[in-house]
Motif scaffolding. Sequence first.
Motif, PDB file in Angstrom:
ATOM      1  N   ASP A 177      30.718  52.945  80.861  1.00 57.94           N
ATOM      2  CA  ASP A 177      31.059  51.700  81.511  1.00 57.94           C
ATOM      3  C   ASP A 177      31.234  52.010  83.002  1.00 57.94           C
ATOM      4  N   GLU A 178      31.533  50.988  83.794  1.00 54.68           N
ATOM      5  CA  GLU A 178      31.613  51.210  85.238  1.00 54.68           C
ATOM      6  C   GLU A 178      32.684  52.234  85.588  1.00 54.68           C
ATOM      7  N   ALA A 179      33.828  52.186  84.902  1.00 51.71           N
ATOM      8  CA  ALA A 179      34.899  53.127  85.198  1.00 51.71           C
ATOM      9  C   ALA A 179      34.507  54.555  84.813  1.00 51.71           C
ATOM     10  N   THR A 180      33.703  54.703  83.757  1.00 55.99           N
ATOM     11  CA  THR A 180      33.250  56.032  83.366  1.00 55.99           C
ATOM     12  C   THR A 180      32.271  56.586  84.394  1.00 55.99           C
ATOM     13  N   TYR A 181      31.351  55.733  84.859  1.00 54.59           N
ATOM     14  CA  TYR A 181      30.469  56.161  85.943  1.00 54.59           C
ATOM     15  C   TYR A 181      31.285  56.613  87.149  1.00 54.59           C
ATOM     16  N   ALA A 182      32.330  55.852  87.469  1.00 60.60           N
ATOM     17  CA  ALA A 182      33.157  56.202  88.622  1.00 60.60           C
ATOM     18  C   ALA A 182      33.883  57.524  88.401  1.00 60.60           C
ATOM     19  N   ALA A 183      34.332  57.781  87.162  1.00 63.20           N
ATOM     20  CA  ALA A 183      35.007  59.042  86.861  1.00 63.20           C
ATOM     21  C   ALA A 183      34.052  60.218  87.034  1.00 63.20           C
ATOM     22  N   ILE A 184      32.816  60.069  86.544  1.00 63.20           N
ATOM     23  CA  ILE A 184      31.824  61.129  86.713  1.00 63.20           C
ATOM     24  C   ILE A 184      31.514  61.331  88.187  1.00 63.20           C
ATOM     25  N   TYR A 185      31.393  60.226  88.909  1.00 62.32           N
ATOM     26  CA  TYR A 185      31.124  60.305  90.343  1.00 62.32           C
ATOM     27  C   TYR A 185      32.232  61.078  91.059  1.00 62.32           C
ATOM     28  N   LYS A 186      33.483  60.806  90.691  1.00 64.57           N
ATOM     29  CA  LYS A 186      34.615  61.529  91.300  1.00 64.57           C
ATOM     30  C   LYS A 186      34.526  63.012  90.995  1.00 64.57           C
ATOM     31  N   LEU A 187      34.148  63.380  89.768  1.00 65.36           N
ATOM     32  CA  LEU A 187      34.006  64.787  89.407  1.00 65.36           C
ATOM     33  C   LEU A 187      32.872  65.444  90.192  1.00 65.36           C
ATOM     34  N   VAL A 188      31.824  64.687  90.458  1.00 64.71           N
ATOM     35  CA  VAL A 188      30.727  65.188  91.302  1.00 64.71           C
ATOM     36  C   VAL A 188      31.233  65.394  92.720  1.00 64.71           C
ATOM     37  N   GLN A 189      31.938  64.399  93.254  1.00 62.14           N
ATOM     38  CA  GLN A 189      32.461  64.497  94.614  1.00 62.14           C
ATOM     39  C   GLN A 189      33.421  65.677  94.768  1.00 62.14           C
ATOM     40  N   ASP A 190      34.161  65.973  93.717  1.00 67.17           N
ATOM     41  CA  ASP A 190      35.116  67.085  93.766  1.00 67.17           C
ATOM     42  C   ASP A 190      34.457  68.443  93.518  1.00 67.17           C
ATOM     43  N   GLY A 191      33.155  68.443  93.244  1.00 66.83           N
ATOM     44  CA  GLY A 191      32.430  69.703  93.099  1.00 66.83           C
ATOM     45  C   GLY A 191      32.437  70.307  91.718  1.00 66.83           C
ATOM     46  N   HIS A 192      32.917  69.570  90.716  1.00 66.54           N
ATOM     47  CA  HIS A 192      32.955  70.122  89.359  1.00 66.54           C
ATOM     48  C   HIS A 192      31.623  69.947  88.633  1.00 66.54           C
ATOM     49  N   ILE A 193      30.845  68.953  89.037  1.00 62.68           N
ATOM     50  CA  ILE A 193      29.533  68.705  88.456  1.00 62.68           C
ATOM     51  C   ILE A 193      28.524  68.618  89.589  1.00 62.68           C
ATOM     52  N   VAL A 194      27.431  69.370  89.452  1.00 63.25           N
ATOM     53  CA  VAL A 194      26.375  69.342  90.465  1.00 63.25           C
ATOM     54  C   VAL A 194      25.209  68.487  89.993  1.00 63.25           C
ATOM     55  N   ALA A 195      24.849  68.634  88.727  1.00 61.92           N
ATOM     56  CA  ALA A 195      23.746  67.852  88.158  1.00 61.92           C
ATOM     57  C   ALA A 195      24.073  67.540  86.710  1.00 61.92           C
ATOM     58  N   PHE A 196      23.656  66.364  86.268  1.00 57.79           N
ATOM     59  CA  PHE A 196      23.970  65.894  84.920  1.00 57.79           C
ATOM     60  C   PHE A 196      22.757  66.082  84.028  1.00 57.79           C
ATOM     61  N   GLY A 197      22.987  66.621  82.821  1.00 57.36           N
ATOM     62  CA  GLY A 197      21.885  66.886  81.902  1.00 57.36           C
ATOM     63  C   GLY A 197      21.916  65.993  80.679  1.00 57.36           C
ATOM     64  N   GLY A 198      21.202  66.422  79.658  1.00 58.62           N
ATOM     65  CA  GLY A 198      21.063  65.629  78.446  1.00 58.62           C
ATOM     66  C   GLY A 198      22.178  65.869  77.458  1.00 58.62           C
ATOM     67  N   PRO A 199      22.175  65.112  76.367  1.00 58.30           N
ATOM     68  CA  PRO A 199      23.250  65.211  75.380  1.00 58.30           C
ATOM     69  C   PRO A 199      23.166  66.475  74.534  1.00 58.30           C
ATOM     70  N   ILE A 200      24.317  67.050  74.251  1.00 60.25           N
ATOM     71  CA  ILE A 200      24.433  68.164  73.313  1.00 60.25           C
ATOM     72  C   ILE A 200      24.738  67.629  71.929  1.00 60.25           C
ATOM     73  N   SER A 201      25.655  66.674  71.876  1.00 65.69           N
ATOM     74  CA  SER A 201      26.035  66.067  70.602  1.00 65.69           C
ATOM     75  C   SER A 201      26.520  64.653  70.860  1.00 65.69           C
ATOM     76  N   THR A 202      26.384  63.814  69.851  1.00 56.47           N
ATOM     77  CA  THR A 202      26.873  62.440  69.934  1.00 56.47           C
ATOM     78  C   THR A 202      27.736  62.173  68.708  1.00 56.47           C
ATOM     79  N   GLY A 203      28.785  61.425  68.912  1.00 59.60           N
ATOM     80  CA  GLY A 203      29.681  61.119  67.805  1.00 59.60           C
ATOM     81  C   GLY A 203      30.291  59.747  67.964  1.00 59.60           C
ATOM     82  N   LYS A 204      31.116  59.389  67.006  1.00 58.86           N
ATOM     83  CA  LYS A 204      31.742  58.068  67.035  1.00 58.86           C
ATOM     84  C   LYS A 204      32.747  57.953  68.173  1.00 58.86           C
ATOM     85  N   GLU A 205      33.444  59.050  68.468  1.00 66.03           N
ATOM     86  CA  GLU A 205      34.481  59.005  69.486  1.00 66.03           C
ATOM     87  C   GLU A 205      34.007  59.495  70.844  1.00 66.03           C
ATOM     88  N   ALA A 206      33.070  60.434  70.875  1.00 61.56           N
ATOM     89  CA  ALA A 206      32.693  61.044  72.148  1.00 61.56           C
ATOM     90  C   ALA A 206      31.277  61.590  72.098  1.00 61.56           C
TER      91      ALA A 206
END
Length: 285
Positions: free
Chosen positions: A60-89
């Motif tokens: 959702d928009e807030a999740t995009y914003a959370a990822i963006y903040k993690l990128v801005q803080d230097g914890h994520i440089v590039a986003f890749g594909g899924p490792i696993s998918t589940g009901k909760e996460a």
Amino acid sequence: MTDDDLLDDSEGAPGDEWEEIDVRDTEADRIARERDREFSQFRDQLKDAEDLKLEESVFDEATYAAIYKLVQDGHIVAFGGPISTGKEANVYEALGPEDTDVAVKIYRINASNFQQMRDYLEGDPRFEGIRGDKKSVVLTWTQKEFSNLQRARAAGVRVPEPIAVQRNVLVMELIGEEDDHAPTLHDVAIENPQTAFEVVREYMRRLYDAGLVHGDLSEYNIVVYEGELVVIDIGQAVTIHHPNAGDFLERDCENVAAFFSRLGVDVDGDSLCGYIHENADPRED
């Protein structure tokens, strides 16, 4: 006193007062607008990524914003594909700083079994007073997993290293290699079951020593990576103060003992549970 007297007796005329306030754009204003534009571009890039299109329901928009903040803080440089998918996460591969591989776990705000999450949270003194709505429960759960990982590592248990948390997004060490994920104990041929059992037993003791009970431990959430056993999925772990902590520990012991006894190890749930109680001195906080 006339209006003219008010103007004349003041330290500065109203016009002068307004002139002292700089209403021009500040550097912070310009940066904020630039970040807004960058965020929109960032969000659109994620939405357009082939690997993420089928999983857009988790964002959702807030999740995009959370990822963006993690990128801005230097914890994520590039986003890749899924490792696993589940009901909760869902869990995704990502590139961290200095070409390190990290895992990004994103919890769905509308998790289907958030009530079960709440049951694990209630009674944990670290998270008293949380609201019962889905958003509060899921955000607290994400913080709880981060905290559990920190405490487990401090106790000497091999778990993924927690890196950062932002809202419903958790960044941690990727266990395995890109496109080659570490197998679980269930999926490998164990050359020395007795040694593997003793490692798992020691992990359980150290967790209990740290005041934690995993709550869902089995051969399915212990993986083998670079010759080590690594405990994963520790979000549901509770402190020993939880009203069901004793039952959770007994269940963990039964699951672990059942698996290793099938491999020829002389162990049962009661003896494993007794060993942990006799050899651990759990912290109270």
